[in-house]
Design a protein around this motif. Structure first.
Motif, PDB file in Angstrom:
ATOM      1  N   ASN A 322      -8.480  23.950   6.238  1.00  6.12           N
ATOM      2  CA  ASN A 322      -8.493  24.852   7.408  1.00  6.12           C
ATOM      3  C   ASN A 322      -9.438  24.342   8.483  1.00  6.12           C
ATOM      4  OD1 ASN A 322      -6.693  26.581   6.251  1.00  6.12           O
ATOM      5  ND2 ASN A 322      -8.272  27.926   5.385  1.00  6.12           N
ATOM      6  N   LEU A 323     -10.593  23.848   8.048  1.00  5.56           N
ATOM      7  CA  LEU A 323     -11.557  23.310   9.017  1.00  5.56           C
ATOM      8  C   LEU A 323     -10.933  22.151   9.788  1.00  5.56           C
ATOM      9  CD1 LEU A 323     -14.428  22.885  10.233  1.00  5.56           C
ATOM     10  CD2 LEU A 323     -14.930  21.435   8.258  1.00  5.56           C
ATOM     11  N   MET A 324     -10.275  21.252   9.070  1.00  2.00           N
ATOM     12  CA  MET A 324      -9.674  20.095   9.739  1.00  2.00           C
ATOM     13  C   MET A 324      -8.607  20.530  10.747  1.00  2.00           C
ATOM     14  SD  MET A 324     -11.307  17.456   8.945  1.00  2.00           S
ATOM     15  CE  MET A 324     -10.270  16.204   9.697  1.00  2.00           C
ATOM     16  N   GLN A 325      -7.838  21.553  10.378  1.00  2.00           N
ATOM     17  CA  GLN A 325      -6.811  22.058  11.312  1.00  2.00           C
ATOM     18  C   GLN A 325      -7.460  22.570  12.594  1.00  2.00           C
ATOM     19  OE1 GLN A 325      -3.748  21.478  11.030  1.00  2.00           O
ATOM     20  NE2 GLN A 325      -3.880  20.729   8.930  1.00  2.00           N
ATOM     21  N   LYS A 326      -8.560  23.310  12.438  1.00  2.00           N
ATOM     22  CA  LYS A 326      -9.260  23.857  13.618  1.00  2.00           C
ATOM     23  C   LYS A 326      -9.839  22.727  14.468  1.00  2.00           C
ATOM     24  CE  LYS A 326      -9.498  28.525  13.139  1.00  2.00           C
ATOM     25  NZ  LYS A 326     -10.241  29.202  12.098  1.00  2.00           N
ATOM     26  N   LEU A 327     -10.451  21.756  13.781  1.00  4.31           N
ATOM     27  CA  LEU A 327     -11.058  20.645  14.528  1.00  4.31           C
ATOM     28  C   LEU A 327      -9.986  19.875  15.302  1.00  4.31           C
ATOM     29  CD1 LEU A 327     -13.690  19.243  11.996  1.00  4.31           C
ATOM     30  CD2 LEU A 327     -14.181  20.192  14.256  1.00  4.31           C
ATOM     31  N   LYS A 328      -8.852  19.644  14.642  1.00  8.99           N
ATOM     32  CA  LYS A 328      -7.766  18.910  15.309  1.00  8.99           C
ATOM     33  C   LYS A 328      -7.275  19.703  16.523  1.00  8.99           C
ATOM     34  CE  LYS A 328      -6.347  16.212  11.354  1.00  8.99           C
ATOM     35  NZ  LYS A 328      -5.697  16.295  10.058  1.00  8.99           N
ATOM     36  N   ALA A 329      -7.192  21.019  16.344  1.00  8.96           N
ATOM     37  CA  ALA A 329      -6.696  21.858  17.442  1.00  8.96           C
ATOM     38  C   ALA A 329      -7.624  21.798  18.658  1.00  8.96           C
ATOM     39  CB  ALA A 329      -6.536  23.297  16.962  1.00  8.96           C
ATOM     40  N   ILE A 330      -8.922  21.837  18.442  1.00 12.78           N
ATOM     41  CA  ILE A 330      -9.811  21.827  19.624  1.00 12.78           C
ATOM     42  C   ILE A 330     -10.075  20.407  20.130  1.00 12.78           C
ATOM     43  CG2 ILE A 330     -10.930  24.031  19.006  1.00 12.78           C
ATOM     44  CD1 ILE A 330     -13.539  22.279  18.577  1.00 12.78           C
ATOM     45  N   SER A 331      -9.797  19.413  19.284  1.00 14.83           N
ATOM     46  CA  SER A 331     -10.146  18.035  19.679  1.00 14.83           C
ATOM     47  C   SER A 331      -9.418  17.601  20.944  1.00 14.83           C
ATOM     48  CB  SER A 331      -9.873  17.060  18.535  1.00 14.83           C
ATOM     49  OG  SER A 331      -8.497  16.994  18.288  1.00 14.83           O
TER      50      SER A 331
END
Ligand code: PEP
Ligand code: MN
Length: 338
Positions: A322-331
């Motif tokens: 989930n963290l990686m998904q969020k990071l990818k989304a804001i990146s």
């Protein structure tokens, strides 16, 4: 450096002081004020001992206008340093490196499960402690050499480069041969004998900020490694001691832009040791990206509640995904890839 003397200083004393600085290769600008005289020293003042100069009764005050670190300073090296580790380019503005893995290597099954899990969700480097700096001598100290071997197996199985903490200068040769990034923990940030040995290494060094260290002290520790010949230093902000007890440490997010201004070295954030609580890892990781960090190093365990070390701050594999998904989304907003 600016040295302010009393206006009453005898001319012969002033001349002797100026002569002494000039003999050391410094240019001296003398500015006579109404109440004091300022000597502006231009050149390399690193070897001058301010405390000693203050012993002179004619000297009132000393101000350093230049940072005491040189090799780590952006002034001396304006272009950013990018440290390449496997597929990661740490310090490259277009990337956000994610280093993930357990606090400690515990068993073969554990490290392989976590390594495969974080790789599948998008980590670029695997972390895992083999030598653990524990507050209590009765706590789990790490699997030591066996842990190092298991990390190497996890690297072979996943292709992920490995980062692990070193505590003793006696192990520098082994670490330089066997690991991809050598971590210096917060407690050893000022272990100068260790830093000097790491200066002779070929591998990048992940240098964590000391528990109560100032940004300048942290950069001076980087300077130790760099002055030994190893310029591949990655700084890591992992929270500092403050009066606040709600969190394990206080994440000093302001250190990121400060370090970026002062130094050309890459800097990553450790949201796990900063907060000490797994539910805070995500917001702090997102903040790390927003504030301009070059990546994060995050603790992940296949079963946090049974972890031998730092389970409370470890994400499970699902939370990590989930963290990686969020990071990818804001990146995309920050022009970074992770
Ligand atoms: C760690 O990374 O597991 C660790 C002990 O971190 P720190 O040195 O920041 O406390
Ligand atoms: Mn830990």
């Amino acid at each position: 450096m600016v040295i302010v003397t009393k206006i009453s200083i005898e001319q012969s004393h002033l001349d002797a002081m100026v002569e002494d600085f000039r003999a050391k290769g410094l240019e001296v600008d003398i500015i006579r004020g109404k109440d004091s005289i300022a000597l502006g020293l231009i050149g390399d003042t690193h070897s001058l001992d301010a405390d000693r100069l203050l012993l002179n009764p004619d000297v009132e005050r000393i101000m350093r206008v230049q940072e005491p670190f040189k090799k780590a300073s952006r002034k001396f090296h304006p272009q950013k340093t990018v440290v390449k580790v496997g597929n990661a380019s740490i310090g490259d503005d277009t990337q956000f490196a994610v280093i993930a893995g357990p606090c400690s290597v515990e068993t073969k099954e554990q490290i392989l499960t976590v390594a495969n899990g974080v790789k599948n969700s998008g980590a670029s480097i695997l972390r895992g402690g083999a030598y653990k700096p524990r507050t209590s001598p009765y706590s789990f100290q790490g699997l030591e050499l066996e842990g190092l071997e298991l990390l190497k197996e996890a690297r072979a199985a996943t292709g992920l480069p490995i980062v692990t903490e070193i505590m003793s200068p006696a192990l520098v040769e082994t670490f330089d041969r066997d690991v991809d990034v050598i971590q210096v923990g917060a407690r050893n940030m000022q272990n100068f004998d260790l830093l000097k040995e790491l200066g002779k290494c070929s591998k990048p060094i992940l240098l964590k900020r000391g528990l109560s260290s100032t940004i300048e002290e942290w950069l001076m520790s980087a300077e130790y490694i760099m002055s030994g010949g190893n310029s591949k230093v990655i700084l890591c902000e992992r929270g500092i001691r403050t009066f606040e007890t709600y969190t394990r440490n206080t994440l000093d997010l302001s250190a990121i832009p400060a370090v970026k201004k002062l130094s050309h070295l890459p800097v990553v954030v450790d949201p796990s040791h900063s907060a000490g609580m797994s539910w805070m890892v995500e917001p702090l990781s997102l903040a790390a990206m927003a504030v301009g960090a070059d990546g994060i190093i995050v603790e992940v365990h296949n079963d946090p509640k049974s972890a031998l070390c730092d389970g409370a701050q470890s994400l499970d594999l699902c939370q990590y995904e989930n963290l990686m998904q969020k990071l990818k989304a804001i990146s995309v907003h920050f022009g970074r890839e992770c």
